[in-house]
Design a protein around this motif. Structure first.
Motif, PDB file in Angstrom:
ATOM      1  N   GLN A  36       0.713  -1.562  -0.044  1.00 36.60           N
ATOM      2  CA  GLN A  36      -0.075   0.134   0.538  1.00 36.60           C
ATOM      3  C   GLN A  36       0.897   1.174   0.427  1.00 36.60           C
ATOM      4  OE1 GLN A  36      -3.062  -0.143  -0.635  1.00 36.60           O
ATOM      5  NE2 GLN A  36      -3.603  -2.476  -0.174  1.00 36.60           N
ATOM      6  N   PHE A  37       1.780   1.234  -1.084  1.00 36.56           N
ATOM      7  CA  PHE A  37       2.329   2.716  -0.950  1.00 36.56           C
ATOM      8  C   PHE A  37       1.552   3.868  -1.627  1.00 36.56           C
ATOM      9  CE2 PHE A  37       6.360   0.388  -0.930  1.00 36.56           C
ATOM     10  CZ  PHE A  37       6.618   0.333   0.418  1.00 36.56           C
ATOM     11  N   SER A  38       1.698   4.497  -1.332  1.00 39.25           N
ATOM     12  CA  SER A  38       0.141   5.266  -2.135  1.00 39.25           C
ATOM     13  C   SER A  38       0.822   6.596  -2.385  1.00 39.25           C
ATOM     14  CB  SER A  38      -0.145   6.436  -0.587  1.00 39.25           C
ATOM     15  OG  SER A  38       1.104   7.036  -0.021  1.00 39.25           O
ATOM     16  N   HIS A  39       2.634   6.565  -3.034  1.00 39.41           N
ATOM     17  CA  HIS A  39       2.665   7.409  -3.742  1.00 39.41           C
ATOM     18  C   HIS A  39       3.554   7.553  -4.348  1.00 39.41           C
ATOM     19  CE1 HIS A  39       0.792  10.213  -1.027  1.00 39.41           C
ATOM     20  NE2 HIS A  39       0.155  10.953  -2.660  1.00 39.41           N
ATOM     21  N   PHE A  40       4.570   7.497  -5.559  1.00 42.73           N
ATOM     22  CA  PHE A  40       5.132   7.652  -6.122  1.00 42.73           C
ATOM     23  C   PHE A  40       6.166   8.530  -7.524  1.00 42.73           C
ATOM     24  CE2 PHE A  40       2.688   6.069 -10.051  1.00 42.73           C
ATOM     25  CZ  PHE A  40       4.027   6.067 -10.545  1.00 42.73           C
ATOM     26  N   PHE A  41       6.961   8.572  -8.244  1.00 47.90           N
ATOM     27  CA  PHE A  41       7.817   9.591  -8.266  1.00 47.90           C
ATOM     28  C   PHE A  41       8.666   8.072  -9.465  1.00 47.90           C
ATOM     29  CE2 PHE A  41      11.292  10.406  -5.257  1.00 47.90           C
ATOM     30  CZ  PHE A  41      12.336  10.215  -6.194  1.00 47.90           C
ATOM     31  N   ASN A  91       8.545  12.704   2.749  1.00 45.53           N
ATOM     32  CA  ASN A  91       9.399  12.236   2.515  1.00 45.53           C
ATOM     33  C   ASN A  91       9.741  11.858   1.066  1.00 45.53           C
ATOM     34  OD1 ASN A  91       9.295  11.762   5.243  1.00 45.53           O
ATOM     35  ND2 ASN A  91       8.591   9.878   5.348  1.00 45.53           N
ATOM     36  N   LEU A  92       8.787  11.583   0.459  1.00 42.99           N
ATOM     37  CA  LEU A  92       9.031  11.056  -0.874  1.00 42.99           C
ATOM     38  C   LEU A  92       9.637  12.561  -2.008  1.00 42.99           C
ATOM     39  CD1 LEU A  92       9.330   8.769  -3.529  1.00 42.99           C
ATOM     40  CD2 LEU A  92       6.921   9.774  -3.468  1.00 42.99           C
ATOM     41  N   LYS A  93       9.385  13.559  -1.129  1.00 45.66           N
ATOM     42  CA  LYS A  93       9.614  14.688  -1.151  1.00 45.66           C
ATOM     43  C   LYS A  93      11.677  15.062  -1.679  1.00 45.66           C
ATOM     44  CE  LYS A  93       8.576  19.166  -3.343  1.00 45.66           C
ATOM     45  NZ  LYS A  93       7.804  18.681  -5.041  1.00 45.66           N
ATOM     46  N   GLU A  94      11.918  14.623   0.105  1.00 43.82           N
ATOM     47  CA  GLU A  94      13.238  14.572   0.067  1.00 43.82           C
ATOM     48  C   GLU A  94      14.018  13.976  -0.782  1.00 43.82           C
ATOM     49  OE1 GLU A  94      13.582  13.491   4.531  1.00 43.82           O
ATOM     50  OE2 GLU A  94      12.026  14.803   5.538  1.00 43.82           O
ATOM     51  N   ILE A  95      13.421  12.469  -0.909  1.00 46.80           N
ATOM     52  CA  ILE A  95      14.788  11.595  -1.726  1.00 46.80           C
ATOM     53  C   ILE A  95      14.190  12.322  -2.938  1.00 46.80           C
ATOM     54  CG2 ILE A  95      14.485   8.974  -2.947  1.00 46.80           C
ATOM     55  CD1 ILE A  95      12.958   8.488  -0.552  1.00 46.80           C
ATOM     56  N   GLN A  96      13.303  13.107  -3.773  1.00 46.86           N
ATOM     57  CA  GLN A  96      13.752  13.539  -4.707  1.00 46.86           C
ATOM     58  C   GLN A  96      14.874  15.024  -5.110  1.00 46.86           C
ATOM     59  OE1 GLN A  96      10.265  16.103  -5.385  1.00 46.86           O
ATOM     60  NE2 GLN A  96      10.202  16.844  -7.446  1.00 46.86           N
ATOM     61  N   SER A 121       7.458  14.629 -11.345  1.00 44.61           N
ATOM     62  CA  SER A 121       5.911  14.721 -10.733  1.00 44.61           C
ATOM     63  C   SER A 121       5.773  13.866  -9.744  1.00 44.61           C
ATOM     64  CB  SER A 121       4.988  14.934 -11.484  1.00 44.61           C
ATOM     65  OG  SER A 121       5.343  13.556 -12.760  1.00 44.61           O
ATOM     66  N   ILE A 122       5.377  13.927  -8.224  1.00 43.67           N
ATOM     67  CA  ILE A 122       4.718  13.154  -7.965  1.00 43.67           C
ATOM     68  C   ILE A 122       3.323  12.078  -7.864  1.00 43.67           C
ATOM     69  CG2 ILE A 122       5.093  12.229  -4.979  1.00 43.67           C
ATOM     70  CD1 ILE A 122       6.739  13.935  -4.862  1.00 43.67           C
ATOM     71  N   GLN A 123       3.072  10.804  -8.341  1.00 41.00           N
ATOM     72  CA  GLN A 123       2.405  10.723  -8.579  1.00 41.00           C
ATOM     73  C   GLN A 123       1.068  10.059  -7.401  1.00 41.00           C
ATOM     74  OE1 GLN A 123       1.165   9.160 -12.809  1.00 41.00           O
ATOM     75  NE2 GLN A 123       3.848   9.534 -12.852  1.00 41.00           N
TER      76      GLN A 123
END
Length: 466
Positions: A143-148, A267-272, A292-294
């Motif tokens: 259940q990962f809700s976001h990815f890029f 957290n995904l923004k930091e990895i980006q 873009s993070i989807q």
């Protein structure tokens, strides 16, 4: 070897192959043990070996299906041998010798870097369809809700390969070889290839594309270790202040395509931001706004695939609209360029494109899309057939190019049809154009042909045969 030319066919090719694989296994083991000086010594010794040049010549001649006599084969061998034994790196002007040099470099570098990639084999994917499978599996289970997704195909020419050459644990001669190949336009040809043939990058037999794939892996393999150390330190820091400080992520990469999944947007923004900063050290200046993070809870696109979540247990996967348009435009361009080509040649070329495209999208579960594409492809082929004979009646053209076929066996199924494009009316071997909607067994797709564990294990792969 001397000046006497021994007959090419009576050479013990099995023993020569054994010798080459033995040296590759030694390089692989030395790289696993991080014995850098021994790796460099073995690579130089293998590159200067006469048996290695002999085996390379045999593979090049056989793969390119060249009808050369014994003297011509030895001429290629002696030129490869002279270029390998000289202290200065020099690229030949003959195309067949250049292919031999590229093959030599690939065989020398591959064992070392397979050992380096061994620790990342569960993050690295052989092909884009394998990433698609992992995205579907991970999104449904964890259940990962976001990815890029980051596709760096447009920025390949911007890569600073001076940094990569410094990373190579090879002799100066090998580095000069690679540097000269890069200056001769190796990556420009690779860039043009992946732009128009995105569905054949992993399965191609072109040696320059295979060497470029290896260099791309060498450029981008380090980020997985950086990301792992970053998340490990971050989890350790936040675990002191929060009870649920540990955050899981999923990192996937295939060549120049990165996919990172996470349950938290921040957290995904930091990895980006971490990825964009690291790419600057490789010469790629990518703005964060471009990435873009989807959300995985709704429909999203990745690598010409379109995902749509039906329920908690199912995803509908189909080719994106851009991939469908690309296929139709490619068929239109082929029909315009091959107006006067023989029917057998046109069917074989078109069938190869359709099979590759179908293999790339074999994970899709969308019969309606394939039926619609088959109808549009049929209209283009029918127009091509009718334009070849403007004075013929349509019925006569139909009998020649679209005869009625009954009991056509395609893998495990039997099909019949009245408008199947074929060359049955000619005296040549019968060739029939496949339909996209026809069922293909999964074992026939090229990206599922071998196991990753065998690819990264030279000891198992070659040790059992000798």
């Amino acid at each position: 070897m001397g000046k006497t030319l021994i007959s090419w066919d009576i050479l013990a090719w099995d023993q020569i192959q054994h010798y080459v694989l033995k040296f590759q296994r030694k390089i692989y083991c030395a790289s696993l043990l991080k014995e850098k000086s021994r790796v460099k010594f073995l690579q130089d010794k293998l590159l200067k070996s006469q048996l290695f040049s002999l085996w390379t010549t045999q593979q090049i001649v056989r793969n390119n299906q060249l009808g050369l006599n014994c003297a011509q084969k030895y001429e290629i061998f002696f030129e490869l041998k002279s270029l390998s034994e000289t202290s200065l790196a020099k690229i030949s002007r003959k195309k067949i010798v250049i292919k031999g040099q590229i093959f030599l470099l690939k065989l020398v570098l591959l064992p070392e870097w397979d050992a380096s990639f061994r620790n990342q084999q569960f993050n690295y994917c052989i092909s884009i369809p394998e990433i698609v499978q992992n995205i579907q599996r991970v999104c449904l289970k964890k259940q990962f809700s976001h990815f890029f997704e980051v596709n760096l195909s447009r920025y390949i020419n911007d890569i600073n390969f001076g940094i990569v050459l410094n990373q190579l644990n090879s002799s100066l001669k090998i580095k000069l070889y690679i540097s000269q190949l890069l200056q001769s336009g190796l990556l420009e040809n690779y860039r043009n290839f992946i732009t128009y043939r995105y569905f054949t990058v992993e399965g191609t037999h072109r040696l320059d594309i295979q060497l470029s794939n290896l260099l791309i892996d060498i450029v981008f393999h380090e980020f997985s270790q950086i990301l792992f150390k970053y998340t490990q330190k971050r989890n350790l820091l936040f675990s002191k202040f929060e009870k649920e400080g540990r955050q899981e992520y999923q990192y996937l990469r295939s060549l120049y395509s990165f996919v990172i999944l996470h349950s938290e947007y921040d957290n995904l923004k930091e990895i980006q931001h971490l990825l964009t900063c690291w790419l600057k050290t490789r010469g790629i200046y990518l703005k964060e706004e471009v990435i873009s993070i989807q959300s995985t809870n709704s429909s999203f696109n990745f690598a010409y695939y379109s995902f749509q979540k039906i329920d908690e247990k199912n995803f509908q996967i189909k080719p994106s609209i851009s991939a469908q348009k690309h296929l139709l435009n490619l068929i239109s361009a082929m029909s315009n360029r091959m107006k006067n080509s023989p029917v057998s040649v046109f069917i074989s070329k078109l069938s190869l494109v359709l099979k590759r495209w179908k293999n790339y999208f074999s994970l899709c579960n969308c019969k309606r899309v394939f039926n619609k594409l088959d109808e549009q492809i049929f209209q283009k082929i029918r127009g091509w057939a009718f334009r070849r004979h403007p004075k013929w009646s349509k019925n006569k053209s139909k009998i020649k190019y679209f005869p009625k076929i009954n009991g056509l066996k395609y893998y495990d199924r039997i099909y019949s049809g009245n408008w199947i494009f074929s060359n049955i009316s000619t005296t040549e071997e019968v060739i029939i154009l496949d339909k996209l909607r026809w069922v293909t067994p999964k074992s026939s797709t090229y990206y599922c042909c071998f196991d990753k564990l065998y690819r990264f294990n030279y000891l198992y792969q070659y040790g059992m045969n000798w």
